[in-house]
Design an enzyme around this catalytic site. Structure first.
Site, PDB file in Angstrom:
ATOM      1  N   GLU A 147      -4.023  -4.524  -6.969  1.00 41.78           N
ATOM      2  CA  GLU A 147      -5.284  -5.065  -6.450  1.00 41.78           C
ATOM      3  C   GLU A 147      -5.140  -5.690  -5.066  1.00 41.78           C
ATOM      4  O   GLU A 147      -6.065  -5.658  -4.261  1.00 41.78           O
ATOM      5  CB  GLU A 147      -5.855  -6.093  -7.435  1.00 41.78           C
ATOM      6  CG  GLU A 147      -7.292  -6.441  -7.186  1.00 41.78           C
ATOM      7  CD  GLU A 147      -8.229  -5.225  -7.326  1.00 41.78           C
ATOM      8  OE1 GLU A 147      -8.484  -4.576  -6.303  1.00 41.78           O
ATOM      9  OE2 GLU A 147      -8.690  -4.934  -8.445  1.00 41.78           O
TER      10      GLU A 147
ATOM     11  N   GLY B 136      -6.928 -16.873   2.875  1.00 39.50           N
ATOM     12  CA  GLY B 136      -5.565 -17.314   3.186  1.00 39.50           C
ATOM     13  C   GLY B 136      -4.582 -16.448   2.416  1.00 39.50           C
ATOM     14  O   GLY B 136      -4.969 -15.507   1.710  1.00 39.50           O
TER      15      GLY B 136
ATOM     16  N   LYS C 164      -4.814   1.813   4.273  1.00 36.16           N
ATOM     17  CA  LYS C 164      -5.813   1.277   3.332  1.00 36.16           C
ATOM     18  C   LYS C 164      -6.896   2.318   3.044  1.00 36.16           C
ATOM     19  O   LYS C 164      -7.316   2.495   1.892  1.00 36.16           O
ATOM     20  CB  LYS C 164      -6.427  -0.012   3.893  1.00 36.16           C
ATOM     21  CG  LYS C 164      -5.453  -1.176   3.811  1.00 36.16           C
ATOM     22  CD  LYS C 164      -5.973  -2.404   4.522  1.00 36.16           C
ATOM     23  CE  LYS C 164      -5.017  -3.571   4.309  1.00 36.16           C
ATOM     24  NZ  LYS C 164      -5.178  -4.640   5.284  1.00 36.16           N
TER      25      LYS C 164
ATOM     26  N   ASP D 230      -2.007   0.296   9.527  1.00 33.02           N
ATOM     27  CA  ASP D 230      -2.319  -0.483   8.320  1.00 33.02           C
ATOM     28  C   ASP D 230      -3.718  -0.117   7.804  1.00 33.02           C
ATOM     29  O   ASP D 230      -3.908   0.120   6.606  1.00 33.02           O
ATOM     30  CB  ASP D 230      -2.233  -1.981   8.630  1.00 33.02           C
ATOM     31  CG  ASP D 230      -2.688  -2.835   7.454  1.00 33.02           C
ATOM     32  OD1 ASP D 230      -1.917  -2.994   6.497  1.00 33.02           O
ATOM     33  OD2 ASP D 230      -3.838  -3.322   7.485  1.00 33.02           O
TER      34      ASP D 230
ATOM     35  N   GLU E 204       1.465  -7.530   9.777  1.00 28.94           N
ATOM     36  CA  GLU E 204       2.552  -6.796   9.137  1.00 28.94           C
ATOM     37  C   GLU E 204       3.871  -7.176   9.806  1.00 28.94           C
ATOM     38  O   GLU E 204       3.896  -7.625  10.964  1.00 28.94           O
ATOM     39  CB  GLU E 204       2.328  -5.287   9.258  1.00 28.94           C
ATOM     40  CG  GLU E 204       1.233  -4.738   8.355  1.00 28.94           C
ATOM     41  CD  GLU E 204       1.550  -4.887   6.867  1.00 28.94           C
ATOM     42  OE1 GLU E 204       2.728  -4.861   6.495  1.00 28.94           O
ATOM     43  OE2 GLU E 204       0.602  -5.051   6.087  1.00 28.94           O
TER      44      GLU E 204
ATOM     45  N   LYS F 284       0.814  -1.223   0.000  1.00 25.70           N
ATOM     46  CA  LYS F 284       0.000   0.000   0.000  1.00 25.70           C
ATOM     47  C   LYS F 284       0.842   1.266   0.000  1.00 25.70           C
ATOM     48  O   LYS F 284       0.374   2.335  -0.403  1.00 25.70           O
ATOM     49  CB  LYS F 284      -0.881   0.037   1.263  1.00 25.70           C
ATOM     50  CG  LYS F 284      -1.772  -1.135   1.443  1.00 25.70           C
ATOM     51  CD  LYS F 284      -2.290  -1.265   2.865  1.00 25.70           C
ATOM     52  CE  LYS F 284      -1.360  -1.977   3.809  1.00 25.70           C
ATOM     53  NZ  LYS F 284      -1.120  -3.379   3.597  1.00 25.70           N
TER      54      LYS F 284
END
Ligand SMILES: NC(=O)c1ccc[n+]([C@@H]2O[C@H](COP(=O)([O-])OP(=O)(O)OC[C@H]3O[C@@H](n4cnc5c(N)ncnc54)[C@H](OP(=O)(O)O)[C@@H]3O)[C@@H](O)[C@H]2O)c1
Length: 338
Positions: A132, A304, A207, A203, A192, A108
């Protein structure tokens, strides 16, 4: 990703006309390893690749030379998140695009810190910059808006976007300690590298910033998002909430206000009727508020690591199909070099 690519090799070739060789791999510990003839999967899976690197790798010390020697058509970038400036991923992606390769990342950092620069660079170079897997582990969010929802106006969104804190909160509700709950998330491979990025809400904030930047068109960095993590939440408070039919969740919210976005990440206590309250484990959810669809909801249940890899593979197919150098309607003469 490599295992998934090889598992789908025949479908990629027969259904999409895409052939590939993995011609390079790099990490801090491995260094820059390249072989334009292709590296075998068994070699990539073993320590042997760093013990006896191919001859072509000798003297490689930087990303530009590595991409050139590997003759890369596509770079997959998956270094650790750097919240402050998105490095070294930004430099890796820039080098790939300038060197004529498509750049695909699960990271990101470069999206929030260099989206417009890298998008424009890719456009000018006739290559793709795709990411993506950066949000919701490969669930098609960016491509959904880009390819399938033209001229739709996104007013805002809310959701649960950090798997590690969702696992920790679910485990603590059930009686586990904070440390044991975090260890579970780390064992699953979803935390992370620096888990404080998850616990302190960074995080999730990155996003939110990535979604606001790309989908709302408002450049947003994570430091501009009001942020509170889950460190202060006690197990007693969580269990008490659950007994009263409610649940604590680390909730992300963003709303367009004029030309700006107001966004925050914070623990919220939700009634059990809220779809976000029903989310357990590594699952994620996002509810988009748009002018046409008032509440467009996407839920991902317990993905997963292959889900993140799949997002990168799907980007690879998009990039290969967009590439004027390849004719994916027939088998290409020269395999794509990934
Ligand atoms: N895991 C997930 O579920 C998930 C989901 C979506 C997105 N992502 C994103 O995907 C990326 C990778 O995640 P991960 O879980 O695979 O992380 P990870 O296990 O920590 O792996 C990071 C990799 O990046 C390499 N690396 C880090 N800094 C580097 C540098 N300066 N130069 C070269 N290599 C470097 C590391 O190499 P060494 O091992 O040699 O140090 C390691 O191979 C992150 O940006 C993360 O946010 C992960």
């Amino acid at each position: 990703l490599v295992r998934l690519l090889h598992g789908r090799e025949r479908e990629l070739r027969d259904c999409h006309g895409i052939q590939f060789h993995v011609t390079g791999i790099a990490s801090r510990r491995l260094g820059w390893i390249a072989d334009p003839a292709g590296l075998s999967v068994s070699l990539l899976d073993s320590a042997a690749v760093s013990a006896r690197p191919p001859a072509a790798s000798r003297d490689l010390t930087n990303v530009r030379d590595w991409l050139r020697v590997a003759r890369a058509d596509v770079l997959f970038e998956a270094t650790s998140l750097n919240v402050e400036n998105g490095q070294p991923a930004r430099d890796h992606i820039r080098a790939a695009l300038l060197g004529g390769a498509h750049a695909i990342t699960a990271n990101k950092g470069p999206v929030v810190h260099a989206y417009r620069e890298l998008r424009d660079l890719a456009k000018n170079a006739g290559r793709q910059f795709l990411f993506e897997s950066a949000v919701m582990d490969g669930v098609p969010i960016f491509s959904l808006f880009r390819d399938n929802l033209p001229v739709l106006h996104l007013r805002g969104f809310r959701g649960i976007l950090n798997s590690t804190t969702n696992i920790i909160l679910s485990e603590m509700e059930a009686g586990s300690s904070f440390a044991a709950s975090l260890a579970k998330a780390q064992a699953l491979g979803v935390a992370e590298t620096d888990a404080s990025y998850d616990i302190d809400g960074w995080d999730a904030a990155v996003k939110v910033a990535a979604l606001a930047t790309v989908l709302m068109g408002i450049p947003t960095t994570p430091d501009r998002i009001s942020r509170q993590g889950i460190r202060e939440l006690s197990a007693d408070a969580m269990r008490a909430a659950k007994q009263s039919g409610r649940r604590y969740k680390l909730v992300c919210r963003a709303e367009r206000v004029g030309d700006a976005v107001e966004a925050r990440v914070q623990p919220e206590i939700l009634p059990s009727t809220d779809p976000m309250a029903q989310l357990d484990g590594s699952s994620s959810i996002i509810c988009f508020e748009t002018d046409i669809f008032p509440n467009l909801v996407i839920t991902e249940n317990n993905p997963g690591l292959d889900a993140t890899a799949y997002g990168m593979l799907a980007d690879f197919v998009r990039a290969a199909k967009s590439d004027p150098r390849s004719d994916h309607t027939r088998l290409p003469n020269r395999p794509r070099q990934a």
